[in-house]
Design a protein around this motif. Structure first.
Motif, PDB file in Angstrom:
ATOM      1  N   THR A   1      49.402 -98.371   0.326  1.00  0.00           N
ATOM      2  CA  THR A   1      49.668 -98.844   1.690  1.00  0.00           C
ATOM      3  C   THR A   1      51.030 -99.500   1.866  1.00  0.00           C
ATOM      4  OG1 THR A   1      48.670-101.022   1.278  1.00  0.00           O
ATOM      5  CG2 THR A   1      47.207 -99.253   2.019  1.00  0.00           C
ATOM      6  N   HIS A   2      51.725 -99.728   0.759  1.00  0.00           N
ATOM      7  CA  HIS A   2      53.033-100.394   0.891  1.00  0.00           C
ATOM      8  C   HIS A   2      54.165 -99.568   0.305  1.00  0.00           C
ATOM      9  CE1 HIS A   2      55.736-103.707   1.581  1.00  0.00           C
ATOM     10  NE2 HIS A   2      56.125-103.668   0.321  1.00  0.00           N
ATOM     11  N   GLY A   3      54.038 -99.179  -0.975  1.00  0.00           N
ATOM     12  CA  GLY A   3      55.090 -98.391  -1.603  1.00  0.00           C
ATOM     13  C   GLY A   3      55.168 -98.667  -3.088  1.00  0.00           C
ATOM     14  N   PRO A   4      56.201 -98.163  -3.759  1.00  0.00           N
ATOM     15  CA  PRO A   4      56.376 -98.413  -5.194  1.00  0.00           C
ATOM     16  C   PRO A   4      56.499 -99.904  -5.497  1.00  0.00           C
ATOM     17  CG  PRO A   4      57.758 -96.586  -4.496  1.00  0.00           C
ATOM     18  CD  PRO A   4      57.199 -97.205  -3.242  1.00  0.00           C
ATOM     19  N   ILE A   5      56.060-100.282  -6.682  1.00  0.00           N
ATOM     20  CA  ILE A   5      56.101-101.676  -7.121  1.00  0.00           C
ATOM     21  C   ILE A   5      56.668-101.730  -8.531  1.00  0.00           C
ATOM     22  CG2 ILE A   5      54.152-102.336  -5.651  1.00  0.00           C
ATOM     23  CD1 ILE A   5      52.351-102.147  -8.117  1.00  0.00           C
ATOM     24  N   ALA A   6      56.826-102.935  -9.059  1.00  0.00           N
ATOM     25  CA  ALA A   6      57.285-103.111 -10.439  1.00  0.00           C
ATOM     26  C   ALA A   6      56.291-103.983 -11.182  1.00  0.00           C
ATOM     27  CB  ALA A   6      58.677-103.735 -10.471  1.00  0.00           C
ATOM     28  N   VAL A   7      56.149-103.739 -12.479  1.00  0.00           N
ATOM     29  CA  VAL A   7      55.229-104.518 -13.297  1.00  0.00           C
ATOM     30  C   VAL A   7      55.870-104.836 -14.641  1.00  0.00           C
ATOM     31  CG1 VAL A   7      53.157-103.531 -12.230  1.00  0.00           C
ATOM     32  CG2 VAL A   7      54.133-102.429 -14.258  1.00  0.00           C
ATOM     33  N   SER A   8      55.547-106.011 -15.167  1.00  0.00           N
ATOM     34  CA  SER A   8      55.900-106.294 -16.563  1.00  0.00           C
ATOM     35  C   SER A   8      54.845-105.638 -17.438  1.00  0.00           C
ATOM     36  CB  SER A   8      55.962-107.798 -16.809  1.00  0.00           C
ATOM     37  OG  SER A   8      54.692-108.392 -16.637  1.00  0.00           O
ATOM     38  N   ILE A   9      55.188-105.357 -18.694  1.00  0.00           N
ATOM     39  CA  ILE A   9      54.305-104.504 -19.491  1.00  0.00           C
ATOM     40  C   ILE A   9      54.577-104.673 -20.980  1.00  0.00           C
ATOM     41  CG2 ILE A   9      55.725-102.401 -19.702  1.00  0.00           C
ATOM     42  CD1 ILE A   9      53.132-100.996 -18.382  1.00  0.00           C
ATOM     43  N   ASN A  10      53.612-104.270 -21.790  1.00  0.00           N
ATOM     44  CA  ASN A  10      53.757-104.213 -23.234  1.00  0.00           C
ATOM     45  C   ASN A  10      54.053-102.772 -23.631  1.00  0.00           C
ATOM     46  OD1 ASN A  10      53.504-104.209 -26.024  1.00  0.00           O
ATOM     47  ND2 ASN A  10      51.281-104.455 -26.004  1.00  0.00           N
ATOM     48  N   ALA A  11      55.259-102.506 -24.077  1.00  0.00           N
ATOM     49  CA  ALA A  11      55.672-101.126 -24.393  1.00  0.00           C
ATOM     50  C   ALA A  11      55.872-100.900 -25.883  1.00  0.00           C
ATOM     51  CB  ALA A  11      56.970-100.797 -23.653  1.00  0.00           C
ATOM     52  N   LEU A  12      55.370-101.793 -26.711  1.00  0.00           N
ATOM     53  CA  LEU A  12      55.654-101.713 -28.133  1.00  0.00           C
ATOM     54  C   LEU A  12      55.093-100.447 -28.771  1.00  0.00           C
ATOM     55  CD1 LEU A  12      57.093-103.284 -30.330  1.00  0.00           C
ATOM     56  CD2 LEU A  12      54.953-104.472 -30.835  1.00  0.00           C
ATOM     57  N   THR A  13      53.978 -99.944 -28.241  1.00  0.00           N
ATOM     58  CA  THR A  13      53.368 -98.751 -28.850  1.00  0.00           C
ATOM     59  C   THR A  13      53.878 -97.447 -28.230  1.00  0.00           C
ATOM     60  OG1 THR A  13      51.485 -98.894 -27.323  1.00  0.00           O
ATOM     61  CG2 THR A  13      51.257 -99.991 -29.454  1.00  0.00           C
ATOM     62  N   TRP A  14      54.926 -97.526 -27.427  1.00  0.00           N
ATOM     63  CA  TRP A  14      55.462 -96.329 -26.786  1.00  0.00           C
ATOM     64  C   TRP A  14      56.533 -95.645 -27.627  1.00  0.00           C
ATOM     65  CZ3 TRP A  14      56.568 -98.197 -21.058  1.00  0.00           C
ATOM     66  CH2 TRP A  14      55.369 -98.673 -20.498  1.00  0.00           C
ATOM     67  N   GLN A  15      56.768 -96.124 -28.808  1.00  0.00           N
ATOM     68  CA  GLN A  15      57.882 -95.654 -29.624  1.00  0.00           C
ATOM     69  C   GLN A  15      57.865 -94.147 -29.843  1.00  0.00           C
ATOM     70  OE1 GLN A  15      58.376 -97.919 -33.201  1.00  0.00           O
ATOM     71  NE2 GLN A  15      60.141 -96.770 -33.921  1.00  0.00           N
ATOM     72  N   ASN A  16      56.679 -93.578 -30.037  1.00  0.00           N
ATOM     73  CA  ASN A  16      56.561 -92.139 -30.303  1.00  0.00           C
ATOM     74  C   ASN A  16      55.766 -91.417 -29.222  1.00  0.00           C
ATOM     75  OD1 ASN A  16      57.954 -92.068 -32.926  1.00  0.00           O
ATOM     76  ND2 ASN A  16      56.240 -93.321 -33.617  1.00  0.00           N
ATOM     77  N   TYR A  17      55.701 -92.007 -28.029  1.00  0.00           N
ATOM     78  CA  TYR A  17      54.982 -91.384 -26.911  1.00  0.00           C
ATOM     79  C   TYR A  17      55.789 -90.201 -26.368  1.00  0.00           C
ATOM     80  CZ  TYR A  17      53.289 -90.774 -22.096  1.00  0.00           C
ATOM     81  OH  TYR A  17      52.820 -90.255 -20.917  1.00  0.00           O
ATOM     82  N   ILE A  18      55.107 -89.071 -26.135  1.00  0.00           N
ATOM     83  CA  ILE A  18      55.809 -87.919 -25.542  1.00  0.00           C
ATOM     84  C   ILE A  18      55.103 -87.349 -24.322  1.00  0.00           C
ATOM     85  CG2 ILE A  18      56.969 -87.254 -27.697  1.00  0.00           C
ATOM     86  CD1 ILE A  18      54.884 -85.061 -28.070  1.00  0.00           C
ATOM     87  N   GLY A  19      53.887 -87.824 -24.018  1.00  0.00           N
ATOM     88  CA  GLY A  19      53.212 -87.322 -22.827  1.00  0.00           C
ATOM     89  C   GLY A  19      51.743 -87.719 -22.791  1.00  0.00           C
ATOM     90  N   GLY A  20      51.061 -87.323 -21.702  1.00  0.00           N
ATOM     91  CA  GLY A  20      49.650 -87.626 -21.556  1.00  0.00           C
ATOM     92  C   GLY A  20      49.406 -89.038 -21.054  1.00  0.00           C
ATOM     93  N   VAL A  21      48.122 -89.393 -20.940  1.00  0.00           N
ATOM     94  CA  VAL A  21      47.725 -90.681 -20.373  1.00  0.00           C
ATOM     95  C   VAL A  21      47.399 -91.665 -21.483  1.00  0.00           C
ATOM     96  CG1 VAL A  21      46.123 -91.865 -18.833  1.00  0.00           C
ATOM     97  CG2 VAL A  21      46.779 -89.493 -18.353  1.00  0.00           C
ATOM     98  N   ILE A  22      48.098 -92.803 -21.483  1.00  0.00           N
ATOM     99  CA  ILE A  22      47.841 -93.858 -22.466  1.00  0.00           C
ATOM    100  C   ILE A  22      46.535 -94.550 -22.117  1.00  0.00           C
ATOM    101  CG2 ILE A  22      48.680 -96.057 -23.383  1.00  0.00           C
ATOM    102  CD1 ILE A  22      51.532 -95.048 -22.847  1.00  0.00           C
ATOM    103  N   GLN A  23      45.607 -94.587 -23.080  1.00  0.00           N
ATOM    104  CA  GLN A  23      44.299 -95.217 -22.884  1.00  0.00           C
ATOM    105  C   GLN A  23      44.002 -96.306 -23.910  1.00  0.00           C
ATOM    106  OE1 GLN A  23      42.506 -91.067 -23.140  1.00  0.00           O
ATOM    107  NE2 GLN A  23      40.995 -92.094 -21.839  1.00  0.00           N
ATOM    108  N   PHE A  24      44.669 -96.235 -25.054  1.00  0.00           N
ATOM    109  CA  PHE A  24      44.347 -97.128 -26.167  1.00  0.00           C
ATOM    110  C   PHE A  24      45.642 -97.670 -26.789  1.00  0.00           C
ATOM    111  CE2 PHE A  24      41.539 -93.338 -26.121  1.00  0.00           C
ATOM    112  CZ  PHE A  24      40.376 -93.945 -25.651  1.00  0.00           C
ATOM    113  N   HIS A  25      45.467 -98.480 -27.832  1.00  0.00           N
ATOM    114  CA  HIS A  25      46.585 -98.972 -28.655  1.00  0.00           C
ATOM    115  C   HIS A  25      47.643 -99.687 -27.810  1.00  0.00           C
ATOM    116  CE1 HIS A  25      44.688 -95.925 -31.116  1.00  0.00           C
ATOM    117  NE2 HIS A  25      45.180 -94.957 -30.374  1.00  0.00           N
ATOM    118  N   CYS A  26      47.226-100.498 -26.827  1.00  0.00           N
ATOM    119  CA  CYS A  26      48.216-101.129 -25.947  1.00  0.00           C
ATOM    120  C   CYS A  26      47.652-102.460 -25.435  1.00  0.00           C
ATOM    121  CB  CYS A  26      48.546-100.188 -24.783  1.00  0.00           C
ATOM    122  SG  CYS A  26      50.218-100.369 -24.142  1.00  0.00           S
ATOM    123  N   SER A  27      47.994-103.537 -26.097  1.00  0.00           N
ATOM    124  CA  SER A  27      47.434-104.854 -25.795  1.00  0.00           C
ATOM    125  C   SER A  27      47.886-105.366 -24.430  1.00  0.00           C
ATOM    126  CB  SER A  27      47.857-105.860 -26.870  1.00  0.00           C
ATOM    127  OG  SER A  27      47.485-107.173 -26.510  1.00  0.00           O
TER     128      SER A  27
END
Length: 350
Positions: free
Chosen positions: A263-289
């Protein structure tokens, strides 16, 4: 058994042992050669070179460990839509190097509290609707209200990249103007504890912008340098001005994130990205505190898809288009995964 037959049996056993050892040595050599070949291909693909033999060997060991971790992570996939991991430009970095190179010691200064200017209630761009009546899918990229993916490289200014990305989107939504705004101006000039490429916070950036009625200049007038420099802000110049903003935790009410996006538009969020080191696609569901102590990055959310097999958010990262899916990644809805609901920013522009 005669002495001769005992002797012959001993020789046979000895030969078999030697043959087994030889096979083992050959197998190890083939594995080493295979690893070397993979590493050489990796270096070529990502345009890397380690001329020092000791550094080369050290990176080779890190690379081998990454391959093992990738295999473990992919073995736990529950669906074809689940996150998939593979070799990235960060696969020959240690976890500590990855943290230092791409992430920042991002500390949420909000800590579940709201920072908002008094007597200025936040106004949603469109009338809010119940979650049950929200569209199943929202993607602001389809309406060209999202600017191109950028790369912060080793500059820890994700807090500025994410906020400016949202300002660009909201400016386009309100005025139908696709303007690329200056991230470097935020890096150089923002106060309230922000330290440019050494780290900062989205909420204090917005507080500084609104307290001082700062006009965010165009990128072409204040180009990105990806390093801390002296502030060259034109205090009498024109630019985009942030009107109102909210900076809140929705950790216990993640539905509000869906409402904001719809209802408003894009937003920004802080996040834990430490487990994204070898991410290449798909939906992250686990391994992310979701713990606040692991908040180390910030991204723009540009939509969601509740109709997918794994309902997910669409996140625009700032590690260039070679990361993930052309610079984007997908995070499962619910459970405050990766801590994305700990610090949520929405804003409007004049």
């Amino acid at each position: 058994m005669t002495n001769l037959s005992k002797s012959s049996l001993g020789v046979i056993v000895f030969v078999l042992i030697c043959f087994g050892v030889l096979l083992r040595v050959n197998w190890i050599n083939s594995q080493v050669e295979n690893l070397e070949e993979k590493f050489q291909n990796y270096l070529q693909k990502f345009h890397k070179n380690y001329s020092n033999i000791n550094e080369y060997q050290r990176r080779l060991v890190i690379f081998r460990n990454a391959l093992e971790e990738i295999e473990v992570l992919n073995s736990k996939r529950k669906s074809n839509r689940s996150a998939i991991y593979g070799l990235t430009q960060y696969s020959d970095f240690t976890r500590e190097e990855f943290l230092q190179m791409t992430l920042t010691n991002y500390k949420s200064l909000v800590q579940n509290a709201e920072i908002q200017k008094p007597n200025q209630p936040f106004v949603f761009r469109r009338k809010r609707v119940p979650v049950g009546k929200l569209p199943l899918k929202v993607d602001w990229r389809n309406k060209t209200f999202v600017s191109d993916v950028k790369s912060q490289r080793s500059c820890g200014a994700c807090w500025a990249f994410s906020v400016i990305a949202v300002v660009e989107s909201m400016n386009c939504l309100k005025h139908n103007k696709s303007e690329i705004l200056s991230i470097q101006q935020m890096i150089d000039c923002s106060k309230y504890g922000n330290r440019g490429c050494l780290g900062g916070d989205m909420c204090t950036l917005l507080q500084w912008l609104t307290d001082n009625n700062v006009a965010i200049e165009l990128e072409e007038h204040y180009p990105l340098q990806l390093q801390n420099e002296q502030c060259k802000m034109n205090r009498n110049g024109s630019g985009v001005v942030v009107d109102h903003y909210i900076c809140r935790s929705f950790a216990d009410n993640e539905e509000m994130i869906l409402k904001l996006l719809a209802t408003h538009g894009p937003i920004a969020v802080s996040i834990n990205a430490l487990t994204w080191q070898n991410y290449i696609g798909g939906v992250i569901q686990f391994h992310c505190s979701s713990s606040l102590k692991y908040m180390n990055h910030a991204v723009q959310l540009v939509g969601y898809d509740l109709s997918d097999e794994i309902p997910h958010y669409i996140a625009k990262n700032s590690w260039g288009k070679t990361f993930g899916n052309n610079g984007y990644l997908y995070i499962a809805v619910g459970g405050n995964l990766c801590g994305l609901a700990n610090e949520v920013v929405a804003l409007s522009v004049v």
